[in-house]
Design an enzyme around this catalytic site. Structure first.
Site, PDB file in Angstrom:
ATOM      1  N   TRP A  91      12.161   4.960 -16.544  1.00 31.47           N
ATOM      2  CA  TRP A  91      10.962   4.143 -16.317  1.00 31.47           C
ATOM      3  C   TRP A  91      11.044   2.783 -16.992  1.00 31.47           C
ATOM      4  O   TRP A  91      10.032   2.212 -17.409  1.00 31.47           O
ATOM      5  CB  TRP A  91       9.692   4.880 -16.761  1.00 31.47           C
ATOM      6  CG  TRP A  91       9.408   6.097 -15.934  1.00 31.47           C
ATOM      7  CD1 TRP A  91       9.663   7.392 -16.262  1.00 31.47           C
ATOM      8  CD2 TRP A  91       8.845   6.131 -14.611  1.00 31.47           C
ATOM      9  NE1 TRP A  91       9.299   8.249 -15.253  1.00 31.47           N
ATOM     10  CE2 TRP A  91       8.790   7.507 -14.220  1.00 31.47           C
ATOM     11  CE3 TRP A  91       8.378   5.176 -13.733  1.00 31.47           C
ATOM     12  CZ2 TRP A  91       8.293   7.909 -12.981  1.00 31.47           C
ATOM     13  CZ3 TRP A  91       7.879   5.569 -12.496  1.00 31.47           C
ATOM     14  CH2 TRP A  91       7.843   6.920 -12.137  1.00 31.47           C
ATOM     15  N   LYS A  93       8.403   3.918  -8.687  1.00 27.51           N
ATOM     16  CA  LYS A  93       7.463   2.881  -8.277  1.00 27.51           C
ATOM     17  C   LYS A  93       8.215   1.560  -8.225  1.00 27.51           C
ATOM     18  O   LYS A  93       9.401   1.497  -8.567  1.00 27.51           O
ATOM     19  CB  LYS A  93       6.280   2.773  -9.249  1.00 27.51           C
ATOM     20  CG  LYS A  93       5.264   3.902  -9.151  1.00 27.51           C
ATOM     21  CD  LYS A  93       4.027   3.613  -9.999  1.00 27.51           C
ATOM     22  CE  LYS A  93       2.976   4.696  -9.816  1.00 27.51           C
ATOM     23  NZ  LYS A  93       1.727   4.401 -10.562  1.00 27.51           N
ATOM     24  N   ASP A 133      -8.415   5.919  15.435  1.00 25.88           N
ATOM     25  CA  ASP A 133      -9.727   5.869  14.786  1.00 25.88           C
ATOM     26  C   ASP A 133     -10.231   4.428  14.683  1.00 25.88           C
ATOM     27  O   ASP A 133      -9.449   3.498  14.475  1.00 25.88           O
ATOM     28  CB  ASP A 133      -9.621   6.474  13.381  1.00 25.88           C
ATOM     29  CG  ASP A 133     -10.958   6.504  12.666  1.00 25.88           C
ATOM     30  OD1 ASP A 133     -11.815   7.312  13.061  1.00 25.88           O
ATOM     31  OD2 ASP A 133     -11.150   5.706  11.727  1.00 25.88           O
ATOM     32  N   GLU A 191     -11.187   5.976  19.923  1.00 26.76           N
ATOM     33  CA  GLU A 191     -12.564   6.102  19.433  1.00 26.76           C
ATOM     34  C   GLU A 191     -13.201   4.722  19.571  1.00 26.76           C
ATOM     35  O   GLU A 191     -13.085   3.880  18.684  1.00 26.76           O
ATOM     36  CB  GLU A 191     -12.590   6.575  17.973  1.00 26.76           C
ATOM     37  CG  GLU A 191     -14.006   6.864  17.505  1.00 26.76           C
ATOM     38  CD  GLU A 191     -14.194   6.748  16.005  1.00 26.76           C
ATOM     39  OE1 GLU A 191     -15.152   7.344  15.496  1.00 26.76           O
ATOM     40  OE2 GLU A 191     -13.407   6.053  15.348  1.00 26.76           O
TER      41      GLU A 191
END
Length: 482
Positions: free
Chosen positions: A87, A122, A336, A389
């Site tokens: 890290w 990350k 959606d 939708e």
């Protein structure tokens, strides 16, 4: 691709559209130009939508190692960190190319024993908003720490999934009998259900009840479970709270074995604002995936909207469309929030005039994107289905692209569940008006195929009751008490 100088079949079939023939033709020509640009650069829209095969982690057998790439044009510095390098935030710096793509190569000779399946990672990004540890946009697996509740990307490199013998179902048909479900909420036990439980317990029941399609909500990763999956943070990662990607693939394969098509709710109307989990300000600017300032916000949903006119954003979204069909064998999508995509007012108005479908409030770039997305789906998986939708009644929304439409196979009839709620909630049985019922149920343009739910989760999930609960009244009991 069609001849834009000829009158569009969409207009020929509907005299009401003759006064706006020029606008509809211009929209179709815009789509054709965008498609030609894509075909010129990549050969086809199917070959164009391969971002998930370039960005993120990509294996290089010739060089014997792994590439990692991320598009961050506004970033000043980008580093890769994870448990494979202790890290350390600034030990692995990525290089930037002229297009704003940052990359790094990790050779097996140095990292084969450290960068392993399940490793956490990350990116450390320096931008106008400071230094932040972020989850990459193309992460395919994101997990949450049980103690800290923080989300982290995970290097996911399992053995290839066995799709041998899988036969996707022809979801694109004249009729669909859909069972809409949420994997986490489908179990009767208290707690969050899993892909495995859904496969074992729910799929057979759906098939036994005679359904031919299961529609899954909340698949893409989302940090807040209470959003039911509609505040997406990681567009290429199936939610880890339900299990592994392989468990989701097993669900789809098992559904196919049962004769069920599997349609996914695809959320391309907006994304979550969160910096720690999502793509908002990923490169340090507020206009990486969105328009700058308030133009990039969805104020009614407290979220961010996409800049559909930006080529790299369009590539990201089209790659996402292909990804779920390719990697997970989904049989189509219910898109959606299409109304929110189509209008800058996000549909918060009464549609009473034809001109409202063609004025300055319409996001023409979103229309072009949706037409390209439907083209991609049907070119890549001709039997896959797309459902919109869409509540405004945008002309051409469920008309084939070859006829000048946006290309959806079905339009969701949102007014029907709302109507039944009003009937059950406001009127005693003896006052039901058969004329009102007859007016609402077939109220659609000829040739437009609707998906009509009597009972919609949109109401029940936000505090209302299902029709069953309204009808049962005091007779209902909590299934957890049984």
């Amino acid at each position: 691709m069609g001849n834009p100088t000829k009158k569009l079949p969409l207009i020929e079939r509907d005299d009401w559209l003759l006064p706006v023939e020029r606008e509809l033709t211009a929209r179709y020509e815009s789509y054709l130009r965008a498609l030609r640009e894509i075909e010129k650069s990549a050969g086809s829209i199917v070959d164009y939508a391969n971002g998930y095969r370039y960005f993120g982690w990509q294996r290089d057998e010739a060089l014997e190692g792994w590439w990692f790439r991320e598009w961050l044009p506004g970033a000043q510095d980008v580093y890769l960190l994870g448990d494979f390098n202790g890290w350390q935030r600034t030990s692995l710096r990525l290089d930037r190319n002229p297009e704003g793509v940052w990359s790094i190569f990790l050779p097996d000779a140095m990292y084969a024993e450290r960068l392993t399946h399940g490793s956490l990672y990350k990116i450390h990004v320096h931008g106008d908003n400071g230094w932040h540890d972020r989850i990459p946009a193309y992460a395919t697996r994101v997990v949450q720490d049980e103690k800290t509740k923080d989300f982290t990307a995970q290097f996911w490199n399992p053995s290839p999934f066995d799709w041998q013998g899988d036969r996707p179902i022809a979801a694109r048909s004249e009729e669909l009998f859909i069972y809409e479900a949420h994997v986490g909420m489908a179990q009767e036990r208290e707690g969050v259900g899993s892909y495995a439980e859904f496969t074992e317990k729910i799929l057979p029941r759906i098939r036994e009840e005679g359904y031919d399609t299961v529609q899954l909500m909340g698949i893409a990763e989302h940090p807040y479970y209470g959003s039911f999956g509609y505040h997406v943070s990681n567009f290429f990662a199936p939610s880890s709270r339900f299990g592994t990607p392989e468990a989701l693939k097993t669900l789809v394969r098992t559904a196919h074995e049962l004769g069920l098509a599997v349609v996914m709710d695809l959320v391309h109307a907006h994304y979550v604002k969160n910096l720690n989990e999502g793509i908002n300000e990923l490169d340090g600017t507020d206009h990486l995936y969105s328009l700058p300032g308030t133009a990039g916000e969805q104020p009614y949903w407290d979220s961010k909207t996409f800049d559909y006119g930006k080529e790299q954003v369009r590539h990201f979204l089209l790659s996402n469309v292909k990804y779920w069909l390719d990697e997970f064998h989904f049989d189509g999508y219910r898109f959606d929030g299409v109304t929110s995509m189509l209008y800058r007012h996000h549909g918060h108005t009464d549609f009473v005039r034809r001109e409202q479908y063609f004025d300055e409030e319409v996001d023409e770039a979103a229309l072009t994107y949706l037409t390209l997305a439907n083209t991609l789906v049907h070119d890549f998986r001709p039997r896959a289905v797309t459902i919109a939708e869409e509540v405004s009644g945008m002309p051409g929304i469920a008309v084939p692209t070859a006829d000048g439409g946006v290309g959806f196979d079905y339009r969701l009839g949102m007014a029907i569940p709302d109507f039944w709620i009003r009937q059950l909630k406001e009127l005693p049985d003896e006052q039901w008006d058969i004329h009102a019922i007859w007016h609402v149920l077939p109220d659609r343009l000829p040739g437009i195929k609707p998906v009509a739910y009597a009972d919609s989760p949109d109401q029940a999930l936000v505090g209302a009751q299902t029709h069953a609960f309204r009808l049962l009244g005091k007779e209902k009991s909590d299934p957890l008490d049984r």
